[in-house]
Design a protein around this motif. Sequence first.
Motif, PDB file in Angstrom:
ATOM      1  N   PHE A  55       0.885  -1.159   0.051  1.00  0.00           N
ATOM      2  CA  PHE A  55       0.014  -0.165  -0.040  1.00  0.00           C
ATOM      3  C   PHE A  55       0.729   1.362  -0.008  1.00  0.00           C
ATOM      4  N   ALA A  56       1.630   1.249   0.936  1.00  0.00           N
ATOM      5  CA  ALA A  56       2.595   2.901   1.149  1.00  0.00           C
ATOM      6  C   ALA A  56       3.287   2.888   0.053  1.00  0.00           C
ATOM      7  N   LEU A  57       3.567   4.211  -0.401  1.00  0.00           N
ATOM      8  CA  LEU A  57       4.452   4.260  -1.497  1.00  0.00           C
ATOM      9  C   LEU A  57       4.790   5.920  -1.483  1.00  0.00           C
ATOM     10  N   ASP A  58       6.390   5.741  -2.086  1.00  0.00           N
ATOM     11  CA  ASP A  58       6.778   7.215  -2.456  1.00  0.00           C
ATOM     12  C   ASP A  58       8.098   6.981  -3.329  1.00  0.00           C
ATOM     13  N   TRP A  59       8.500   8.021  -4.021  1.00  0.00           N
ATOM     14  CA  TRP A  59       9.561   7.934  -5.038  1.00  0.00           C
ATOM     15  C   TRP A  59      10.289   9.162  -4.839  1.00  0.00           C
ATOM     16  N   ASN A  60      11.606   9.035  -4.655  1.00  0.00           N
ATOM     17  CA  ASN A  60      12.443  10.112  -4.629  1.00  0.00           C
ATOM     18  C   ASN A  60      13.259  10.471  -5.959  1.00  0.00           C
ATOM     19  N   GLU A  61      14.076  11.434  -5.960  1.00  0.00           N
ATOM     20  CA  GLU A  61      14.621  11.890  -6.938  1.00  0.00           C
ATOM     21  C   GLU A  61      15.916  11.144  -7.561  1.00  0.00           C
ATOM     22  N   GLU A  62      16.473  10.130  -6.686  1.00  0.00           N
ATOM     23  CA  GLU A  62      17.391   9.393  -7.074  1.00  0.00           C
ATOM     24  C   GLU A  62      16.820   7.987  -7.354  1.00  0.00           C
ATOM     25  N   ASP A  63      15.571   7.732  -7.596  1.00  0.00           N
ATOM     26  CA  ASP A  63      14.884   6.699  -8.142  1.00  0.00           C
ATOM     27  C   ASP A  63      14.926   5.708  -6.987  1.00  0.00           C
ATOM     28  N   TYR A  64      14.880   5.909  -5.647  1.00  0.00           N
ATOM     29  CA  TYR A  64      14.697   4.908  -4.830  1.00  0.00           C
ATOM     30  C   TYR A  64      13.237   5.098  -4.373  1.00  0.00           C
ATOM     31  N   VAL A  65      12.540   3.769  -4.287  1.00  0.00           N
ATOM     32  CA  VAL A  65      11.183   3.937  -4.096  1.00  0.00           C
ATOM     33  C   VAL A  65      11.058   3.183  -2.552  1.00  0.00           C
ATOM     34  N   ALA A  66      10.267   3.734  -1.738  1.00  0.00           N
ATOM     35  CA  ALA A  66       9.708   3.132  -0.389  1.00  0.00           C
ATOM     36  C   ALA A  66       8.531   2.447  -0.560  1.00  0.00           C
ATOM     37  N   LEU A  67       8.339   1.412  -0.191  1.00  0.00           N
ATOM     38  CA  LEU A  67       7.045   0.599  -0.026  1.00  0.00           C
ATOM     39  C   LEU A  67       6.874  -0.125   1.286  1.00  0.00           C
ATOM     40  N   GLY A  68       5.276   0.048   1.529  1.00  0.00           N
ATOM     41  CA  GLY A  68       4.976  -0.685   2.824  1.00  0.00           C
ATOM     42  C   GLY A  68       4.072  -1.581   2.590  1.00  0.00           C
ATOM     43  N   SER A  69       4.025  -2.799   3.334  1.00  0.00           N
ATOM     44  CA  SER A  69       3.105  -3.727   3.282  1.00  0.00           C
ATOM     45  C   SER A  69       1.656  -3.286   3.937  1.00  0.00           C
ATOM     46  N   TYR A  70       0.715  -4.122   3.676  1.00  0.00           N
ATOM     47  CA  TYR A  70      -0.573  -3.938   4.539  1.00  0.00           C
ATOM     48  C   TYR A  70      -1.132  -5.130   4.415  1.00  0.00           C
ATOM     49  N   LYS A  71      -0.834  -5.779   5.628  1.00  0.00           N
ATOM     50  CA  LYS A  71      -1.449  -7.060   6.266  1.00  0.00           C
ATOM     51  C   LYS A  71      -2.119  -6.746   7.402  1.00  0.00           C
ATOM     52  N   GLU A  72      -3.211  -7.403   7.665  1.00  0.00           N
ATOM     53  CA  GLU A  72      -4.045  -7.115   8.832  1.00  0.00           C
ATOM     54  C   GLU A  72      -3.545  -8.052   9.846  1.00  0.00           C
ATOM     55  N   ASP A  73      -2.340  -8.026  10.122  1.00  0.00           N
ATOM     56  CA  ASP A  73      -1.685  -9.039  11.329  1.00  0.00           C
ATOM     57  C   ASP A  73      -0.394  -8.292  11.866  1.00  0.00           C
ATOM     58  N   SER A  74       0.561  -8.820  12.720  1.00  0.00           N
ATOM     59  CA  SER A  74       1.527  -8.221  13.318  1.00  0.00           C
ATOM     60  C   SER A  74       2.850  -8.471  12.452  1.00  0.00           C
ATOM     61  N   PHE A  75       2.755  -8.921  11.098  1.00  0.00           N
ATOM     62  CA  PHE A  75       3.859  -9.088  10.386  1.00  0.00           C
ATOM     63  C   PHE A  75       3.889  -8.453   8.925  1.00  0.00           C
ATOM     64  N   ASN A  76       4.285  -7.184   9.222  1.00  0.00           N
ATOM     65  CA  ASN A  76       4.438  -6.328   7.875  1.00  0.00           C
ATOM     66  C   ASN A  76       6.071  -5.897   7.619  1.00  0.00           C
ATOM     67  N   LYS A  77       6.244  -5.381   6.672  1.00  0.00           N
ATOM     68  CA  LYS A  77       7.502  -5.138   5.953  1.00  0.00           C
ATOM     69  C   LYS A  77       7.571  -3.609   5.422  1.00  0.00           C
ATOM     70  N   LEU A  78       8.622  -2.867   5.715  1.00  0.00           N
ATOM     71  CA  LEU A  78       8.922  -1.610   5.031  1.00  0.00           C
ATOM     72  C   LEU A  78      10.270  -1.763   4.124  1.00  0.00           C
ATOM     73  N   GLN A  79      10.080  -1.625   2.704  1.00  0.00           N
ATOM     74  CA  GLN A  79      10.936  -1.914   1.972  1.00  0.00           C
ATOM     75  C   GLN A  79      11.680  -0.703   1.334  1.00  0.00           C
ATOM     76  N   VAL A  80      12.889  -0.870   0.778  1.00  0.00           N
ATOM     77  CA  VAL A  80      13.521   0.444   0.018  1.00  0.00           C
ATOM     78  C   VAL A  80      13.918  -0.276  -1.552  1.00  0.00           C
ATOM     79  N   ILE A  81      13.359  -0.087  -2.582  1.00  0.00           N
ATOM     80  CA  ILE A  81      13.770  -0.760  -3.884  1.00  0.00           C
ATOM     81  C   ILE A  81      14.559   0.480  -5.019  1.00  0.00           C
ATOM     82  N   HIS A  82      15.246  -0.088  -5.983  1.00  0.00           N
ATOM     83  CA  HIS A  82      15.857   0.757  -6.710  1.00  0.00           C
ATOM     84  C   HIS A  82      16.332   0.621  -8.016  1.00  0.00           C
TER      85      HIS A  82
END
Length: 371
Positions: free
Chosen positions: A21-48
């Motif tokens: 669900f969560a999403l943002d893209w910066n000027e150096e083409d790094y993208v932040a992603l956040g998972s959306y699971k209705e439990d206590s096991f979620n992830k924050l990821q950075v891709i490029h």
Amino acid sequence: MMYKTQQSAKPCYYESHYPLFALDWNEEDYVALGSYKEDSFNKLQVIHSEDLVTWDKLFECNVTYPVTRCQWLPKGGGKLATCSDSLRIWSVGDSLQEQLNLSLCKYSKQSSGSTASAALGSLPPVTSFDWNSVDTNLIISSSIDTTCTVWDLQSSNYVKTQLIAHDSEVYDVKFLTNSTQLFASCGGDGSVRVFDLRCLAHSTIIYEPLAGLTSGTVKSSGEGNVGGNEDGTNHTALLRLEPSPFDPNVVATFTQDSNAVLILDMRYPGSPILTLEGHSSAVNQMKWHPTQRNVLLTCGDDCQVLYWDINSWLHHSGAATSKWNTNNVVHSLETPKFAYNDAAEINNIAWRPQGDWFGMNTGKQFMSVRC
């Protein structure tokens, strides 16, 4: 309804193991992603990506609760903010590390007799936030406890001020364009309110729903319920708010479960100056183009991303008025400039800061699309 459509070719995507669900893209083409699971096991990821076609995961961090919003530091510098149960600042360099939990810092100051770890999961969830682009020491956040908090990263206790902003949950809050003093918020009471940090005793309501009316079409389980339905949903609640990056008077918003995006002008309060009704299902997100004036991107449960050019609709005739007016002529636009179709519901979108690509989260995939 005729407009140009693009179909998914599926080459420019990143596949996660979790719904995104969560999403943002910066000027150096790094993208932040956040998972959306209705439990206590979620992830924050950075891709490029080096070519915007092939995306590689650089970092991943475990988080307990789903991330509802993420935002890169506006002027660069390897920092990222997220909100869920707390408002957090992350450092992104050789690794992804939580640098500061602002919510816990505030709690620790207020409850010196309790441990900070005991507060995790018990604080009012942070629904959204905005990192000021003029003064990056300022962040404003909203919460389900009806409040907005202005944070100062240079202050010893980090809290600049806190105020009760709405009569119910506050779902989104944003600084107005190029301002460190003015901000707008929306929430469960269906209103959009504008505040000035120099005078918080008063706020200006620029929009609230008319009694008995909702905007756009909604998924309804019955008739006659204005404030909510038998399924517990509130069809007057405004979920998201997007101030125009070029005109500080223009704000876009949408109502829960509605297919319509409302374009508001503070000079014409009381009713929208334009509604965008191209989606056939609920709208999930909207983003103004970062470099082109009055261009808006929207996405929804109908598996579409719609590209709207509304320049010709935002040239007003006649004198503006600050008086409340429910008799304004509300124009409706159903045909976007073009549409991008996918096979699954599109949960979130973000522009590349240069404005030539956009990214979207659909299911477990992030996809990059060239405009």
